[in-house]
Write a protein that holds these residues in place. Structure first.
Motif, mmCIF file in Angstrom:
data_model
loop_
_atom_site.group_PDB
_atom_site.id
_atom_site.type_symbol
_atom_site.label_atom_id
_atom_site.label_comp_id
_atom_site.label_asym_id
_atom_site.label_seq_id
_atom_site.Cartn_x
_atom_site.Cartn_y
_atom_site.Cartn_z
ATOM 1 N N ASP A 41 12.544 -3.470 10.334
ATOM 2 C CA ASP A 41 12.590 -2.284 9.485
ATOM 3 C C ASP A 41 12.637 -2.660 8.011
ATOM 4 O O ASP A 41 11.979 -2.036 7.174
ATOM 5 N N ALA A 42 13.407 -3.687 7.669
ATOM 6 C CA ALA A 42 13.487 -4.126 6.274
ATOM 7 C C ALA A 42 12.149 -4.676 5.794
ATOM 8 O O ALA A 42 11.717 -4.390 4.676
ATOM 9 N N ALA A 43 11.471 -5.449 6.646
ATOM 10 C CA ALA A 43 10.168 -5.996 6.265
ATOM 11 C C ALA A 43 9.152 -4.881 6.080
ATOM 12 O O ALA A 43 8.360 -4.898 5.121
ATOM 13 N N LEU A 44 9.167 -3.898 6.956
ATOM 14 C CA LEU A 44 8.239 -2.773 6.813
ATOM 15 C C LEU A 44 8.532 -1.964 5.556
ATOM 16 O O LEU A 44 7.608 -1.509 4.869
ATOM 17 N N ALA A 45 9.797 -1.793 5.237
ATOM 18 C CA ALA A 45 10.161 -1.063 4.019
ATOM 19 C C ALA A 45 9.684 -1.804 2.778
ATOM 20 O O ALA A 45 9.204 -1.184 1.824
ATOM 21 N N ARG A 46 9.793 -3.137 2.786
ATOM 22 C CA ARG A 46 9.298 -3.918 1.647
ATOM 23 C C ARG A 46 7.794 -3.771 1.485
ATOM 24 O O ARG A 46 7.292 -3.621 0.381
ATOM 25 N N VAL A 47 7.080 -3.818 2.600
ATOM 26 C CA VAL A 47 5.626 -3.691 2.545
ATOM 27 C C VAL A 47 5.238 -2.311 2.038
ATOM 28 O O VAL A 47 4.345 -2.173 1.202
ATOM 29 N N GLU A 48 5.902 -1.278 2.537
ATOM 30 C CA GLU A 48 5.606 0.077 2.092
ATOM 31 C C GLU A 48 5.919 0.238 0.605
ATOM 32 O O GLU A 48 5.171 0.863 -0.129
ATOM 33 N N GLY A 49 7.036 -0.326 0.149
ATOM 34 C CA GLY A 49 7.398 -0.241 -1.263
ATOM 35 C C GLY A 49 6.401 -0.961 -2.142
ATOM 36 O O GLY A 49 6.043 -0.473 -3.225
ATOM 37 N N ALA A 50 5.918 -2.102 -1.699
ATOM 38 C CA ALA A 50 4.945 -2.849 -2.486
ATOM 39 C C ALA A 50 3.590 -2.141 -2.489
ATOM 40 O O ALA A 50 2.869 -2.165 -3.486
ATOM 41 N N ARG A 51 3.267 -1.512 -1.384
ATOM 42 C CA ARG A 51 1.979 -0.821 -1.287
ATOM 43 C C ARG A 51 1.963 0.409 -2.198
ATOM 44 O O ARG A 51 0.982 0.661 -2.875
ATOM 45 N N GLN A 52 3.056 1.175 -2.238
ATOM 46 C CA GLN A 52 3.096 2.378 -3.059
ATOM 47 C C GLN A 52 3.327 2.007 -4.518
ATOM 48 O O GLN A 52 2.643 2.522 -5.391
#
Length: 59
Positions: A41-52
């Motif tokens: 979940d933390a890795a996915l949140a980082r990816v989503e934050g970097a993407r947006q």
């Protein structure tokens, strides 16, 4: 003795494969499940934050 040398590699691979499957099955769920889920979940949140990311404006 040729039959022994012909049978050894498949037997070794079968034992290794069974060992890998047992490790995979044993590590599913249990006490580590919450830790692994949190890490994913933390890795996915980082990816989503970097993407947006922050929006750039040319004003």
């Amino acid at each position: 003795m040729d039959y022994v040398s012909a049978l050894v590699p498949p037997v070794v691979m079968a034992v290794f494969f069974i060992g890998v499957i047992r490790v995979i099955v044993k590590t599913q769920g249990g006490a580590n499940k919450a830790k692994e889920d949190a890490a994913v979940d933390a890795a996915l949140a980082r990816v989503e934050g970097a993407r947006q990311g922050p929006a750039k404006t040319d004003a």
